[in-house]
Design a protein around this motif. Sequence first.
Motif, PDB file in Angstrom:
ATOM      1  N   HIS A  73     -56.542  84.835 103.518  1.00 20.71           N
ATOM      2  CA  HIS A  73     -56.627  83.214 103.401  1.00 20.71           C
ATOM      3  C   HIS A  73     -55.854  83.093 102.178  1.00 20.71           C
ATOM      4  N   MET A  76     -55.973  80.767  99.146  1.00 24.56           N
ATOM      5  CA  MET A  76     -57.166  80.430  98.464  1.00 24.56           C
ATOM      6  C   MET A  76     -57.292  81.110  97.088  1.00 24.56           C
ATOM      7  N   ILE A  96     -65.907  74.536  98.877  1.00 23.28           N
ATOM      8  CA  ILE A  96     -64.424  74.645  99.285  1.00 23.28           C
ATOM      9  C   ILE A  96     -63.827  73.532  99.983  1.00 23.28           C
ATOM     10  N   PHE A  97     -64.629  72.793 101.061  1.00 29.24           N
ATOM     11  CA  PHE A  97     -63.866  71.942 101.691  1.00 29.24           C
ATOM     12  C   PHE A  97     -63.371  70.649 100.775  1.00 29.24           C
ATOM     13  N   GLU A 100     -60.383  71.501  99.145  1.00 24.55           N
ATOM     14  CA  GLU A 100     -59.425  71.679  99.921  1.00 24.55           C
ATOM     15  C   GLU A 100     -58.718  70.453 100.452  1.00 24.55           C
ATOM     16  N   TYR A 131     -54.762  80.053 107.639  1.00 24.27           N
ATOM     17  CA  TYR A 131     -54.981  78.997 106.684  1.00 24.27           C
ATOM     18  C   TYR A 131     -54.326  77.554 107.047  1.00 24.27           C
ATOM     19  N   HIS A 192     -60.563  77.868 114.067  1.00 18.46           N
ATOM     20  CA  HIS A 192     -61.209  78.395 112.800  1.00 18.46           C
ATOM     21  C   HIS A 192     -62.539  79.131 113.436  1.00 18.46           C
ATOM     22  N   TYR A 195     -68.116  77.214 115.738  1.00 21.29           N
ATOM     23  CA  TYR A 195     -68.837  76.098 115.249  1.00 21.29           C
ATOM     24  C   TYR A 195     -67.950  75.012 114.769  1.00 21.29           C
ATOM     25  N   GLU A 222     -69.929  85.389 112.371  1.00 24.33           N
ATOM     26  CA  GLU A 222     -69.916  85.892 110.707  1.00 24.33           C
ATOM     27  C   GLU A 222     -71.209  85.932 110.171  1.00 24.33           C
ATOM     28  N   HIS A 256     -64.830  89.510 111.024  1.00 30.28           N
ATOM     29  CA  HIS A 256     -66.106  89.396 110.567  1.00 30.28           C
ATOM     30  C   HIS A 256     -67.029  90.125 111.671  1.00 30.28           C
ATOM     31  N   ASP A 307     -60.552  88.710 103.582  1.00 24.39           N
ATOM     32  CA  ASP A 307     -60.887  87.495 103.562  1.00 24.39           C
ATOM     33  C   ASP A 307     -60.026  86.944 102.345  1.00 24.39           C
TER      34      ASP A 307
END
Length: 442
Positions: A73, A76, A96-97, A100, A131, A192, A195, A222, A256, A307
Amino acid sequence: MTTQRADTIISGSYLIPDSRQKNVINNGAVAVSKDSIAAIGTSEDILAQFTTERHIHTDHGLIMPGLVNTHTHAPMACFRGLADDLPLMTWLEKHIFPVEARWTPEMIYHSTLLSLAEMIKSGTTSFCDMYLFSKEVARATVESGMRAWIGEVLYDFPSPCYGDLENGFSYVEELFGLYSGHSLISITADPHSVYTCSPELLTRLGKVAQSHDSLYAIHLSENEAEVNTCKERYNCSPVDHLERLGLLGPKTLAAHCVMLDDREIALMAERGVKVSHCQESNMKLASGTAPVVKMIEAGIEVGIGTDGAASNNDVDMFGEMNTVAKIHKVARMDPTAMGAEQTLHAATLGGATTLGASDHIGTLAVGKKADMIVLNMNQPHLTPLYNIPSHLVYAARGSDVIHSIINGRIVMEDRVLQSLDEEQILARMREIGQNIVRHGKD
Ligand SMILES: CSC[C@H]1O[C@@H](n2cnc3c(O)ncnc32)[C@H](O)[C@@H]1O
Ligand SMILES: [Zn+2]
């Protein structure tokens, strides 16, 4: 013998065209014509056969295929060190969210440049990135001269890039249109995860991938929390969920794959699913260790990915190889697991195969694209030299790479980036970093 013209000749004390020690050429050289490899052999043979105006020779230099990072990504990089020592879901949701949500396209572009600079300086020539704001990721990548598979991540939440999902699908179609037929950039379809994406979204993106004959890249199995959420919602594992939706196939690139049982491994092998193994990120987020040896035994092609730099915390594929080769020995209590040649294969031709590109990258061979790196082996930690794959996996570091050539273009010479302005990138990223910290305190 008639002499031909090469655009560039790269020569060194050693050349390893693939991951096998038995194929090493002492005093080797590569003749590059336009974007491709015209010839490989001993320096003596190549210099007898070709004339050139650009001959880069490195005493004690090792020429090898460029490394392929199969899961990143890139933007990041500017979150490196912002939130460490946390489990995946807390790291994502609490740290992170929220940052972002404040992305701007300009920040993405500069932060991508930072990752690209780090990747080139540590020997990566190709990468696969998923991303947000991926038009900016692609714009920066084109400037760098790197080869990449790039996709816009779609999920069920509003995205800071495209807003709602309908706009997301339009954005993805625009991306495919913008880079159709591009020599270095391939576009991918990227849900993504199971989930964060509804079955409808997963399926619709599968159709997008099919219509463009592209990769379908996804985070899969993951960690335990992902498996539990999937079981609660759909009464099956993430792998079985994708199988029921008809989304496991040779163009599926699953990152993953930590939580797989033997039955799922057999199923993925049967479907031809490819895997990106991201061990350092899995260690840092305490997700676990993917059963990579079993996957390879079952016939699954496995590439290596770093990653993003926020969960690794670097994008150095030499470091990643070192970790991969060692962790599986401990996990299986077997020092023969993931040997140096096997690990080097995963970081080169194996990675290229997971991206569907083994016919043109991953090894040095006549007719393949000229993607190669040169390492300086004249260093204490690399001397004496008995076995090249061993040194590359267990002793070398990204900073040992001195030259990088991608698609025939020299993107780094004597550790100086040729396609990017490193000082300018670092200066801009310091400013962006200060803004991220300032806003974090608001
Ligand atoms: C991948 S871009 C979309 C979204 O994914 C987040 N992300 C980064 N690393 C991971 C990971 O290892 N698993 C799941 N999601 C990840 C990223 O922060 C973006 O919000
Ligand atoms: Zn990821």
